[in-house]
Motif scaffolding. Sequence first.
Motif, short mmCIF file in Angstrom:
data_model
loop_
_atom_site.label_atom_id
_atom_site.label_comp_id
_atom_site.label_asym_id
_atom_site.label_seq_id
_atom_site.Cartn_x
_atom_site.Cartn_y
_atom_site.Cartn_z
N HIS A 28 5.63 -7.22 3.83
CA HIS A 28 4.41 -6.59 3.33
C HIS A 28 4.18 -5.29 4.10
O HIS A 28 3.91 -5.31 5.31
N GLU A 40 -3.80 -7.28 4.79
CA GLU A 40 -3.41 -6.35 3.73
C GLU A 40 -4.49 -6.22 2.65
O GLU A 40 -4.42 -5.33 1.80
N TRP A 41 -5.49 -7.08 2.68
CA TRP A 41 -6.62 -6.99 1.75
C TRP A 41 -7.73 -6.11 2.32
O TRP A 41 -8.88 -6.16 1.89
N THR A 101 7.50 -5.52 -0.66
CA THR A 101 6.35 -5.22 -1.53
C THR A 101 6.51 -3.80 -2.08
O THR A 101 6.25 -2.82 -1.39
N HIS A 104 1.42 -3.29 -3.67
CA HIS A 104 0.44 -4.35 -3.45
C HIS A 104 -0.80 -4.05 -4.29
O HIS A 104 -0.81 -3.15 -5.13
N HIS A 105 -1.87 -4.83 -4.08
CA HIS A 105 -3.07 -4.71 -4.92
C HIS A 105 -3.77 -3.36 -4.76
O HIS A 105 -4.63 -3.02 -5.57
N TYR A 148 8.72 -7.47 -4.55
CA TYR A 148 7.41 -8.00 -4.91
C TYR A 148 6.69 -6.94 -5.73
O TYR A 148 6.82 -5.74 -5.47
N SER A 150 2.73 -6.30 -7.54
CA SER A 150 1.38 -6.74 -7.90
C SER A 150 1.05 -6.26 -9.30
O SER A 150 1.09 -5.07 -9.59
N ASP A 194 2.84 -11.07 -8.62
CA ASP A 194 1.62 -11.57 -7.98
C ASP A 194 0.43 -10.80 -8.56
O ASP A 194 0.59 -9.84 -9.30
#
Length: 477
Positions: A28, A40-41, A101, A104-105, A148, A150, A194
Amino acid sequence: MVNPTWDSLDSRPLPSWYDESKFGIFCHWGAYSVPAYRSEWFWWYWKGSNPDPDVVRWMNKNYKPDYSYADFAKDFTAEMFNPKQFADIVQASGARYFVLTSKHHEGFTMWPSRTSWNWNAVDIGPKRDIVGQLKEAFKSTNVHYGLYFSQFEWFNPMFLDDGKYNTTVYTDQVSFPQMIEIVNKYKPEVIWSDGEWDRTDDYWKSKDFLAWLYNTSPVKDTVVVNDRWGAGTAGKHGGFMTFQDHYTPGKLVTRKWENCLTLDRQSWGNRRNMTSSEVLSVFEILREIATTVSCNGNVLLNVGPDMHGLIPTIFEDRLRELGLFLYTHSEALYGTKPWTYQIDTVGDTWYTSRYRNQPNDDFYNKQIEGETIIYAWILKTSVDTIVLNRVTATVQTKITVMSTNKVITPTAGKTISIASSDIPWKDLQRRDAVILKIEYAASDNHNPLDDDLTTPPPRRNLKIKKGKGHKGDYSRI
């Protein structure tokens, strides 16, 4: 040829390399590696619908009032990033696949995506094609390369508008084209989806994508995918099952699955305030591998590099130490299958196995006296006697203490009992984990399918904190 229906897609055989690999490294890494606080959020905790007071206070204390999340990307320079060093550490760990990743989001892409202008690793920050450079570095290893991805992005206006107006603009113009893009450009052998959970697989166009992936994509014969393709698909549809993060059922699962977990107990992304006590020990990782592989799973262990492009030294130390054990005991791991029993009745002993000569297309190996080789992963070594109630000796049974030349001959006709004094502890690489290779044990007609495989026991608690997602508590990456 598969069709864009779940019945057809789920019937596609999983390429054998994935099951044989057993162990992979997750990574990540993104703009969230700059604040490197909480997880990571971070962006969601700071600016989401229910901001975390601790994160808000931290930002107010350390950054100017007009600082935006986009400003973090400018400092995501990765000036120390050496893709060959990443590949070397991953290969040294004993991992056989690597999953980066790609996005990511937060929506920041680690490749120069045509649909993410000025919010990608080439236009800003590292100004490098991270996905491409790592792909190139892993070509010289035996490690399969995966990505990965998102599906959703927290604050993308198109995604938010789709929810308001019941449209698919975001899918059509962002997420779907990006998946096609990374497959055509980088040819990953793992697509780890994801961020799909709030909307249907029809919204994400998942079935259409997977049908293309399996039928005509450049990786159609080798690619594997997980099970996160829309609300309600986890644990039901896809290639291998993840069910939920840190999934450890403790019993045999008939469908291939994966246990994804983090070296840092508190976060998948890098944390500047991480302490050594919050990092899994090598023994804890070995236990996850033994308990997972014996139950038909793979382990995907995550590391979070820092903003400079370095894998933290403590992570590297853990991975290299782990690799020394896995390479020394590789016969008990790579290419094995679950045995007719997964765990013994006493101690903390788990089993893997292989056939000596005959092929096996099933997901476990039966116990056949002259054919099955059993590997007993002994994880409780502080005992006077190691007892294996699941294994019955014959006059031919041979037990080898792996990584040594020590051979033990048990008493025929009885379950195996080994005095601790018979183990050459001084010759072992570790004293908290021992693997015994057992040959010519008695046949056993036990069928694990007769056991209750439907209700897994409670998950073991690794003390990994849950955060809050865009719709409440989450245990997703």
